[in-house]
Motif scaffolding. Structure first.
Motif, PDB file in Angstrom:
ATOM      1  N   LEU A 124       0.682  -1.208   0.030  1.00 46.01           N
ATOM      2  CA  LEU A 124       0.086   0.073  -0.098  1.00 46.01           C
ATOM      3  C   LEU A 124       0.839   1.243   0.095  1.00 46.01           C
ATOM      4  O   LEU A 124       1.802   1.293   0.743  1.00 46.01           O
ATOM      5  N   GLN A 125       0.469   2.316  -0.519  1.00 51.86           N
ATOM      6  CA  GLN A 125       1.130   3.477  -0.804  1.00 51.86           C
ATOM      7  C   GLN A 125       0.199   4.638  -0.463  1.00 51.86           C
ATOM      8  O   GLN A 125      -0.961   4.838  -1.038  1.00 51.86           O
ATOM      9  N   TYR A 126       0.978   5.739   0.002  1.00 58.42           N
ATOM     10  CA  TYR A 126       0.436   7.073   0.309  1.00 58.42           C
ATOM     11  C   TYR A 126       1.090   8.195  -0.375  1.00 58.42           C
ATOM     12  O   TYR A 126       2.439   8.097   0.026  1.00 58.42           O
ATOM     13  N   THR A 127       0.828   9.001  -1.115  1.00 63.66           N
ATOM     14  CA  THR A 127       1.331  10.243  -1.537  1.00 63.66           C
ATOM     15  C   THR A 127       0.723  11.470  -1.566  1.00 63.66           C
ATOM     16  O   THR A 127      -0.471  11.659  -1.942  1.00 63.66           O
ATOM     17  N   ASN A 128       1.203  12.464  -0.816  1.00 62.52           N
ATOM     18  CA  ASN A 128       0.742  13.549  -1.016  1.00 62.52           C
ATOM     19  C   ASN A 128       0.961  14.605  -2.016  1.00 62.52           C
ATOM     20  O   ASN A 128       1.772  14.328  -2.839  1.00 62.52           O
ATOM     21  N   ASN A 129       0.312  15.791  -2.142  1.00 64.30           N
ATOM     22  CA  ASN A 129       0.425  16.451  -3.103  1.00 64.30           C
ATOM     23  C   ASN A 129       0.378  16.130  -4.745  1.00 64.30           C
ATOM     24  O   ASN A 129       1.342  16.416  -5.445  1.00 64.30           O
ATOM     25  N   VAL A 130      -0.579  15.523  -5.033  1.00 71.43           N
ATOM     26  CA  VAL A 130      -0.648  14.806  -6.507  1.00 71.43           C
ATOM     27  C   VAL A 130      -1.302  15.599  -7.119  1.00 71.43           C
ATOM     28  O   VAL A 130      -2.482  16.186  -6.803  1.00 71.43           O
ATOM     29  N   GLY A 131      -1.068  16.039  -8.279  1.00 72.80           N
ATOM     30  CA  GLY A 131      -1.976  16.933  -9.224  1.00 72.80           C
ATOM     31  C   GLY A 131      -2.102  18.166  -8.593  1.00 72.80           C
ATOM     32  O   GLY A 131      -1.298  19.182  -8.463  1.00 72.80           O
TER      33      GLY A 131
ATOM     34  N   TYR B  39      11.302  11.549   1.058  1.00 69.52           N
ATOM     35  CA  TYR B  39      10.707  13.101   0.957  1.00 69.52           C
ATOM     36  C   TYR B  39      11.633  13.436  -0.128  1.00 69.52           C
ATOM     37  O   TYR B  39      12.740  13.423  -0.242  1.00 69.52           O
ATOM     38  N   GLN B  40      10.844  14.676  -0.888  1.00 70.49           N
ATOM     39  CA  GLN B  40      11.700  15.121  -1.777  1.00 70.49           C
ATOM     40  C   GLN B  40      11.513  16.883  -1.991  1.00 70.49           C
ATOM     41  O   GLN B  40      10.241  17.051  -1.788  1.00 70.49           O
ATOM     42  N   HIS B  41      12.346  17.474  -1.904  1.00 73.34           N
ATOM     43  CA  HIS B  41      12.262  18.711  -2.098  1.00 73.34           C
ATOM     44  C   HIS B  41      13.024  19.437  -3.250  1.00 73.34           C
ATOM     45  O   HIS B  41      14.179  18.831  -3.496  1.00 73.34           O
ATOM     46  N   VAL B  42      12.358  20.058  -4.027  1.00 79.09           N
ATOM     47  CA  VAL B  42      13.122  20.566  -5.427  1.00 79.09           C
ATOM     48  C   VAL B  42      12.893  22.386  -5.349  1.00 79.09           C
ATOM     49  O   VAL B  42      11.899  22.687  -4.995  1.00 79.09           O
ATOM     50  N   SER B  43      13.761  22.659  -5.650  1.00 75.99           N
ATOM     51  CA  SER B  43      14.089  24.286  -5.926  1.00 75.99           C
ATOM     52  C   SER B  43      14.459  24.607  -7.467  1.00 75.99           C
ATOM     53  O   SER B  43      15.392  23.991  -7.903  1.00 75.99           O
TER      54      SER B  43
ATOM     55  N   PHE C 182       8.923  15.414  -7.525  1.00 74.77           N
ATOM     56  CA  PHE C 182       8.308  14.253  -8.414  1.00 74.77           C
ATOM     57  C   PHE C 182       9.096  13.220  -7.903  1.00 74.77           C
ATOM     58  O   PHE C 182      10.062  12.690  -8.595  1.00 74.77           O
ATOM     59  N   ILE C 183       8.554  12.372  -7.054  1.00 67.99           N
ATOM     60  CA  ILE C 183       9.318  10.842  -6.366  1.00 67.99           C
ATOM     61  C   ILE C 183       8.880   9.895  -7.290  1.00 67.99           C
ATOM     62  O   ILE C 183       7.949   9.840  -7.647  1.00 67.99           O
ATOM     63  N   TYR C 184      10.098   9.286  -7.859  1.00 68.06           N
ATOM     64  CA  TYR C 184       9.824   8.016  -8.752  1.00 68.06           C
ATOM     65  C   TYR C 184       8.654   6.962  -8.154  1.00 68.06           C
ATOM     66  O   TYR C 184       8.879   6.689  -7.175  1.00 68.06           O
ATOM     67  N   ASN C 185       7.787   6.703  -9.333  1.00 69.90           N
ATOM     68  CA  ASN C 185       6.752   5.681  -8.639  1.00 69.90           C
ATOM     69  C   ASN C 185       5.824   6.189  -7.929  1.00 69.90           C
ATOM     70  O   ASN C 185       5.152   5.440  -6.929  1.00 69.90           O
ATOM     71  N   SER C 186       5.638   7.530  -7.453  1.00 72.55           N
ATOM     72  CA  SER C 186       4.963   8.107  -6.543  1.00 72.55           C
ATOM     73  C   SER C 186       3.227   8.027  -7.137  1.00 72.55           C
ATOM     74  O   SER C 186       2.430   8.333  -6.128  1.00 72.55           O
ATOM     75  N   GLY C 187       3.047   7.964  -8.225  1.00 71.74           N
ATOM     76  CA  GLY C 187       1.821   7.919  -8.783  1.00 71.74           C
ATOM     77  C   GLY C 187       1.407   9.577  -9.423  1.00 71.74           C
ATOM     78  O   GLY C 187       0.405   9.642 -10.141  1.00 71.74           O
ATOM     79  N   GLY C 188       2.190  10.397  -9.548  1.00 69.61           N
ATOM     80  CA  GLY C 188       1.997  11.766  -9.869  1.00 69.61           C
ATOM     81  C   GLY C 188       2.988  12.729  -9.361  1.00 69.61           C
ATOM     82  O   GLY C 188       3.460  12.682  -8.097  1.00 69.61           O
ATOM     83  N   ALA C 189       3.206  13.926 -10.042  1.00 69.15           N
ATOM     84  CA  ALA C 189       4.002  14.739  -9.758  1.00 69.15           C
ATOM     85  C   ALA C 189       3.308  15.748  -8.612  1.00 69.15           C
ATOM     86  O   ALA C 189       2.152  15.889  -8.569  1.00 69.15           O
ATOM     87  N   SER C 190       4.005  16.270  -7.794  1.00 70.65           N
ATOM     88  CA  SER C 190       3.458  17.354  -6.844  1.00 70.65           C
ATOM     89  C   SER C 190       2.951  18.584  -7.425  1.00 70.65           C
ATOM     90  O   SER C 190       3.466  19.142  -8.431  1.00 70.65           O
TER      91      SER C 190
ATOM     92  N   ILE D 103       5.969  13.955  -0.431  1.00 68.50           N
ATOM     93  CA  ILE D 103       6.152  12.717   0.615  1.00 68.50           C
ATOM     94  C   ILE D 103       5.323  11.186  -0.044  1.00 68.50           C
ATOM     95  O   ILE D 103       4.393  11.610  -0.293  1.00 68.50           O
ATOM     96  N   VAL D 104       6.232  10.252   0.148  1.00 64.95           N
ATOM     97  CA  VAL D 104       5.767   8.997  -0.332  1.00 64.95           C
ATOM     98  C   VAL D 104       5.723   8.030   0.856  1.00 64.95           C
ATOM     99  O   VAL D 104       6.916   7.857   1.411  1.00 64.95           O
ATOM    100  N   GLY D 105       4.691   7.472   1.424  1.00 65.88           N
ATOM    101  CA  GLY D 105       4.997   6.224   2.696  1.00 65.88           C
ATOM    102  C   GLY D 105       4.596   5.244   1.849  1.00 65.88           C
ATOM    103  O   GLY D 105       3.398   4.919   1.175  1.00 65.88           O
ATOM    104  N   MET D 106       5.111   3.935   2.185  1.00 58.80           N
ATOM    105  CA  MET D 106       4.755   2.645   1.595  1.00 58.80           C
ATOM    106  C   MET D 106       4.868   1.533   2.755  1.00 58.80           C
ATOM    107  O   MET D 106       5.823   1.573   3.581  1.00 58.80           O
ATOM    108  N   MET D 107       4.264   0.615   2.721  1.00 61.89           N
ATOM    109  CA  MET D 107       4.301  -0.771   3.256  1.00 61.89           C
ATOM    110  C   MET D 107       3.868  -1.863   2.529  1.00 61.89           C
ATOM    111  O   MET D 107       2.997  -1.533   1.797  1.00 61.89           O
ATOM    112  N   GLY D 108       4.477  -2.854   2.822  1.00 65.21           N
ATOM    113  CA  GLY D 108       4.214  -3.920   1.978  1.00 65.21           C
ATOM    114  C   GLY D 108       5.078  -5.243   2.352  1.00 65.21           C
ATOM    115  O   GLY D 108       5.425  -5.480   3.295  1.00 65.21           O
TER     116      GLY D 108
END
Length: 381
Positions: free
Chosen positions: A35-42, A346-350, A357-365, A371-376
């Motif tokens: 399962l995966q949680y991603t914030n700030n998508v779209g 966690y990723q920050h871009v300037s 845009f974390i790889y495999n996050s489901g979409g750009a911020s 932030i992406v959190g995963m458990m599996g």
């Protein structure tokens, strides 16, 4: 006479058993679901989804070897990837999209293989990174996987040579044919040198991929357009006339801890990414990583990556984006074959108009942070 016939029969049976013992075919695989949680998508929403391959891509394969005598052996690998959530094949629908090769292995001269394979960067440099198969792998990809450190490129039409180990040193070289009359378009080549002695491991590698930006969907070359898109998140493609990757890394074991550093430089020449208008996009990635085995069944891992980008001939984007990324991982083994994991990235871009845009996050911020959190769970066979 009867004793002689009995002896011959027994000898034949033993010889057959011995020959059989020198040949083998192994079925193997790995399943990764979570399962995966991603914030700030779209436009700022949150995404919660079931996923496949948070850490390792799910796969199945056949691996075989045959003793040909005199220190020579025949080997082969057939390996396919798939989505465990829906059962569909990965790698653009290929049956054996991860690997498919056959070759000869010599105890005197090394190994030569032909088919669909990984490049030398994958074999010599990635094991030192947090993106290795035994660490964070996919979840810990550098921004956009710009340096292919999660081995998302599998090269078709490839011949590869791997040397024996000499005083801890091993050399590897690979060439992937374009398989067309335009010999220089959509071909790839790489070379790498690895060193291992005691707690110290080190490696250097170079990889170059020519001309995939202008290839057709049905290109017969090293890498086709469909696969390039499938290997990148949410359809974002870092296309270029020429892609070059050079890197070096080192890792050192101290008791139950392993510390590592990896540097890679990636150049996309003739790229239209980030509005470069057929210019050049460059990435310099600096990675620190570490693992610590708290208990025999419990391991903690961490990664920090600083990526310094440069874009020429830009229009709507800034010319000097910078990424900071932190990854954390906890793995608990239920057995030798099965484990559960928790991961966070966690990723920050300037930079002007750049979004995290974390790889495999489901979409750009929608902002410069994500932030992406995963458990599996993973099971191997």
């Amino acid at each position: 006479m009867k004793r002689g016939l009995y002896f011959i029969a027994c000898s034949g049976m033993c010889a057959a058993q011995f020959a059989h013992a020198q040949s083998s075919v192994t079925l193997y695989g790995l399943l990764d679901a979570g399962l995966q949680y991603t914030n700030n998508v779209g436009k700022g929403g949150s995404l919660f989804r079931q996923t496949t391959g948070n850490v390792n891509g799910s796969r199945f394969g056949l691996r075989g070897k045959e003793d040909l005598g005199g220190g020579l052996g025949a080997i082969f690998v057939l390996e396919g990837g798939f989505n465990i959530n829906n059962g569909k094949s990965a790698q653009d629908g290929r049956l054996f999209g991860r690997q498919a090769f056959v070759g000869l292995n010599s105890t005197k001269y090394g190994t030569v293989t032909l088919g669909r394979q990984y490049d030398a960067l994958t074999d010599t440099l990635i094991p030192l990174s947090a993106t290795s198969i035994n660490f964070g792998d996919t979840a810990f990809a550098h921004p956009f996987d710009n340096d292919d450190m999660i081995h998302s490129y599998r090269l078709s039409n490839t011949v590869k040579y791997t040397s024996l180990v000499y005083s801890g040193l091993k050399f590897e070289a690979q060439y992937a044919f374009s398989n067309s009359t335009d010999f220089a378009v959509n071909r790839a080549y790489s070379a790498g040198l690895a060193y291992s002695k005691g707690p110290l491991n080190a490696g250097i590698a170079y990889f170059q991929l020519n001309g995939t930006k202008n290839t057709t969907i049905n290109s017969p070359g090293a890498l086709d357009v469909n696969e390039t898109q499938a290997n990148n998140t949410a359809g974002f493609v870092l296309g270029a006339d020429v892609q070059r990757i050079a890197g070096a890394g080192v890792s050192y074991e101290i008791g139950k801890a392993t510390l590592g550093f990896v540097y890679t430089h990636t150049q996309f020449q003739g790229s239209t990414s980030f509005g470069s208008q057929n210019g050049t996009v460059r990435f310099d990635n600096y990675e620190l990583n570490g693992k610590y085995q708290v208990l025999p069944q419990l391991t903690f891992g961490a990664e920090y990556v600083f990526t310094n980008g440069h874009v020429t001939k830009t229009s709507t984007f800034g010319s000097s984006p910078k990424w900071n990324q932190i990854g954390l991982q906890t793995v608990y083994s239920l057995s030798k074959r099965t484990d559960v994991y928790l991961e966070g990235v966690y990723q920050h871009v300037s930079g002007h108009n750049f979004s995290a845009f974390i790889y495999n996050s489901g979409g750009a911020s929608s902002t410069g942070n994500q932030i992406v959190g995963m458990m599996g769970m993973r099971a191997r066979f």
